[in-house]
Write a protein that holds these residues in place. Structure first.
Motif, mmCIF file in Angstrom:
data_model
loop_
_atom_site.group_PDB
_atom_site.id
_atom_site.type_symbol
_atom_site.label_atom_id
_atom_site.label_comp_id
_atom_site.label_asym_id
_atom_site.label_seq_id
_atom_site.Cartn_x
_atom_site.Cartn_y
_atom_site.Cartn_z
ATOM 1 N N LEU A 166 0.831 -1.201 0.000
ATOM 2 C CA LEU A 166 0.000 0.000 0.000
ATOM 3 C C LEU A 166 0.865 1.250 0.000
ATOM 4 C CD1 LEU A 166 -2.749 1.409 0.243
ATOM 5 C CD2 LEU A 166 -2.599 1.102 2.729
ATOM 6 N N LEU A 167 1.901 1.248 0.814
ATOM 7 C CA LEU A 167 2.765 2.415 0.915
ATOM 8 C C LEU A 167 3.559 2.631 -0.364
ATOM 9 C CD1 LEU A 167 3.751 4.685 2.684
ATOM 10 C CD2 LEU A 167 5.288 3.084 3.840
ATOM 11 N N ALA A 168 3.960 1.555 -1.012
ATOM 12 C CA ALA A 168 4.765 1.668 -2.233
ATOM 13 C C ALA A 168 4.037 2.431 -3.325
ATOM 14 C CB ALA A 168 5.163 0.279 -2.733
ATOM 15 N N THR A 169 2.719 2.351 -3.352
ATOM 16 C CA THR A 169 1.953 3.044 -4.398
ATOM 17 C C THR A 169 1.945 4.548 -4.192
ATOM 18 O OG1 THR A 169 -0.158 2.863 -3.198
ATOM 19 C CG2 THR A 169 0.455 1.038 -4.657
ATOM 20 N N HIS A 170 2.396 5.016 -3.035
ATOM 21 C CA HIS A 170 2.381 6.446 -2.741
ATOM 22 C C HIS A 170 3.777 7.037 -2.580
ATOM 23 C CE1 HIS A 170 -1.986 6.506 -2.122
ATOM 24 N NE2 HIS A 170 -1.822 5.330 -1.551
ATOM 25 N N LEU A 171 4.806 6.195 -2.556
ATOM 26 C CA LEU A 171 6.162 6.704 -2.424
ATOM 27 C C LEU A 171 6.621 7.335 -3.735
ATOM 28 C CD1 LEU A 171 7.831 3.791 -0.421
ATOM 29 C CD2 LEU A 171 7.405 6.116 0.399
ATOM 30 N N PRO A 172 7.475 8.335 -3.670
ATOM 31 C CA PRO A 172 7.928 9.000 -4.899
ATOM 32 C C PRO A 172 8.937 8.160 -5.664
ATOM 33 C CG PRO A 172 9.034 9.924 -2.980
ATOM 34 C CD PRO A 172 8.005 8.967 -2.454
ATOM 35 N N GLY A 173 8.755 8.069 -6.970
ATOM 36 C CA GLY A 173 9.737 7.450 -7.848
ATOM 37 C C GLY A 173 10.267 6.130 -7.325
ATOM 38 N N PRO A 174 11.597 6.025 -7.215
ATOM 39 C CA PRO A 174 12.200 4.778 -6.740
ATOM 40 C C PRO A 174 12.299 4.715 -5.212
ATOM 41 C CG PRO A 174 13.927 6.288 -7.373
ATOM 42 C CD PRO A 174 12.617 6.990 -7.653
ATOM 43 N N GLY A 175 11.544 5.565 -4.518
ATOM 44 C CA GLY A 175 11.652 5.641 -3.064
ATOM 45 C C GLY A 175 11.339 4.330 -2.366
ATOM 46 N N HIS A 176 11.870 4.183 -1.168
ATOM 47 C CA HIS A 176 11.701 2.969 -0.374
ATOM 48 C C HIS A 176 11.412 3.375 1.059
ATOM 49 C CE1 HIS A 176 12.756 -0.773 1.737
ATOM 50 N NE2 HIS A 176 12.458 -1.368 0.606
ATOM 51 N N ILE A 177 10.750 2.500 1.774
ATOM 52 C CA ILE A 177 10.421 2.782 3.175
ATOM 53 C C ILE A 177 11.667 3.166 3.962
ATOM 54 C CG2 ILE A 177 9.580 1.774 5.334
ATOM 55 C CD1 ILE A 177 7.674 0.055 3.662
ATOM 56 N N ASP A 178 12.779 2.506 3.676
ATOM 57 C CA ASP A 178 13.996 2.760 4.442
ATOM 58 C C ASP A 178 14.579 4.146 4.184
ATOM 59 O OD1 ASP A 178 13.842 0.268 5.580
ATOM 60 O OD2 ASP A 178 15.127 -0.680 4.075
ATOM 61 N N ASP A 179 14.097 4.820 3.157
ATOM 62 C CA ASP A 179 14.587 6.166 2.859
ATOM 63 C C ASP A 179 13.803 7.250 3.596
ATOM 64 O OD1 ASP A 179 16.437 5.170 0.978
ATOM 65 O OD2 ASP A 179 14.872 5.091 -0.562
ATOM 66 N N LEU A 180 12.723 6.877 4.269
ATOM 67 C CA LEU A 180 11.874 7.880 4.902
ATOM 68 C C LEU A 180 12.548 8.501 6.121
ATOM 69 C CD1 LEU A 180 8.415 6.064 4.719
ATOM 70 C CD2 LEU A 180 9.284 7.898 3.239
ATOM 71 N N ALA A 181 12.220 9.751 6.371
ATOM 72 C CA ALA A 181 12.703 10.442 7.573
ATOM 73 C C ALA A 181 11.819 10.078 8.754
ATOM 74 C CB ALA A 181 12.668 11.961 7.350
ATOM 75 N N VAL A 182 12.428 10.006 9.912
ATOM 76 C CA VAL A 182 11.706 9.691 11.146
ATOM 77 C C VAL A 182 11.442 10.979 11.906
ATOM 78 C CG1 VAL A 182 11.794 8.467 13.347
ATOM 79 C CG2 VAL A 182 12.747 7.401 11.286
ATOM 80 N N LEU A 183 10.193 11.238 12.217
ATOM 81 C CA LEU A 183 9.806 12.419 12.988
ATOM 82 C C LEU A 183 9.421 11.955 14.382
ATOM 83 C CD1 LEU A 183 7.541 14.088 10.263
ATOM 84 C CD2 LEU A 183 10.026 14.242 10.544
ATOM 85 N N GLY A 184 10.235 12.313 15.361
ATOM 86 C CA GLY A 184 9.972 11.869 16.712
ATOM 87 C C GLY A 184 11.257 11.680 17.473
ATOM 88 N N PRO A 185 11.128 11.167 18.693
ATOM 89 C CA PRO A 185 9.887 10.626 19.252
ATOM 90 C C PRO A 185 9.026 11.672 19.942
ATOM 91 C CG PRO A 185 11.686 10.251 20.774
ATOM 92 C CD PRO A 185 12.293 10.918 19.569
ATOM 93 N N ILE A 186 7.751 11.351 20.054
ATOM 94 C CA ILE A 186 6.817 12.069 20.916
ATOM 95 C C ILE A 186 6.469 11.122 22.059
ATOM 96 C CG2 ILE A 186 4.594 13.231 21.081
ATOM 97 C CD1 ILE A 186 5.831 12.559 17.647
ATOM 98 N N GLU A 187 6.632 11.602 23.272
ATOM 99 C CA GLU A 187 6.292 10.787 24.434
ATOM 100 C C GLU A 187 4.790 10.942 24.707
ATOM 101 O OE1 GLU A 187 8.412 8.800 25.752
ATOM 102 O OE2 GLU A 187 10.222 9.577 24.756
ATOM 103 N N ALA A 188 4.090 9.819 24.812
ATOM 104 C CA ALA A 188 2.645 9.859 24.989
ATOM 105 C C ALA A 188 2.239 9.039 26.204
ATOM 106 C CB ALA A 188 1.942 9.317 23.751
#
Length: 278
Positions: A166-188
């Protein structure tokens, strides 16, 4: 409409929570007939956090502690395409990940995806706005998120094959999950309680961002058939305790993206270096 949400009187009472123009209200009611559940959310104004904790005795029981991360491209392309990617580490419980599409039209969700037991289609409604989403979740091991954030395993290991497709259909071009930036952590911290006069559980989530700022959200879930009655009762409870429903509302996802867009150096704003070997 009455069959889905209750009588006209109940709908009018629910409107004190939803606070939507008539056309939007009717559109939302129609939408609820097509989803699995409705989640009612209210972001407490910062000035009223202490009051909410006191009047609801929120801190009377031990909270569930979580550490939350969002994943996106550095330019937030996924969010602009209506994709939310989130992973959570929960103390004493399994970790989890979600790939969420919003907004969605329930009838347009692919049949194979709609039939998945891991998919929930729901309407999130807060005063003044609502959105329909499709969330595909998976349960992880108790330290999977910590391992990935420590770079001892790749990010893609946090997602099921169905989520990755599902995610692959929305990633740009040759992008991969491992290329994504991590935003966090947020303590909840998550607290569950049942206020007097309310016949279902409320959940309070307090999110603490890296700069110490906080967001407090109260929420409860309902079936589509019970959504209007639940909204009416929730409105009564909140107003009875002096909480103003007319102030600005902002989702936790929006608050997180705004925070890291404005202050990318705060906390752990992303992974750098070579991609882990797959």
């Amino acid at each position: 409409m009455a069959a889905a949400t209750g009588s006209t009187a109940v709908l009018r009472a629910a409107q004190t929570f939803w606070q939507l123009p008539d056309d939007d209200l009717h559109a939302m009611v129609k939408l609820t007939r097509q989803v699995d559940r409705v989640e009612l959310k209210f972001v407490v104004p910062t000035s009223a956090h202490q009051r909410a904790f006191e009047v609801f005795k929120i801190a009377s029981a031990a909270p569930r502690r979580q550490r939350v991360y969002y994943l996106d491209t550095p330019d937030r392309l996924l969010h602009r395409r209506g994709v939310v990617v989130r992973v959570r580490s929960t103390r004493g419980r399994p970790d989890d990940s979600v790939v969420k599409l919003r907004p969605v039209v329930p009838a347009n969700v692919a049949p194979r995806l709609r039939q998945s037991k891991q998919l929930v289609v729901e309407v999130d409604a807060m005063p003044g706005s609502y959105v329909c989403s499709a969330a595909l979740r998976t349960r992880l091991g108790s330290d999977d998120v910590q391992r990935a954030m420590a770079r001892r395993s790749p990010l893609h290991a946090l997602f099921s094959k169905q989520q990755a497709r599902l995610l692959a259909t929305h990633l740009p071009g040759p992008g991969h999950i491992d290329d994504l930036a991590v935003l966090g952590p947020i303590e909840a911290s998550r607290h569950r309680f049942t206020p007097a006069g309310f016949n279902r559980v409320l959940q309070a989530e307090e999110w603490t961002f890296p700069d110490g700022s906080r967001l407090l959200e109260l929420s409860t879930r309902a079936t589509p058939q019970a959504a209007a009655r639940t909204a009416a009762r929730l409105s009564t409870i909140l107003r009875r305790h002096g909480l103003d429903l007319t102030g600005p509302q902002r989702t936790k996802t929006r608050a997180t993206l705004d925070f890291f867009s404005a202050a990318p150096a705060a906390g752990h704003a992303g992974r750098t270096g070579p991609r882990p070997t797959r």
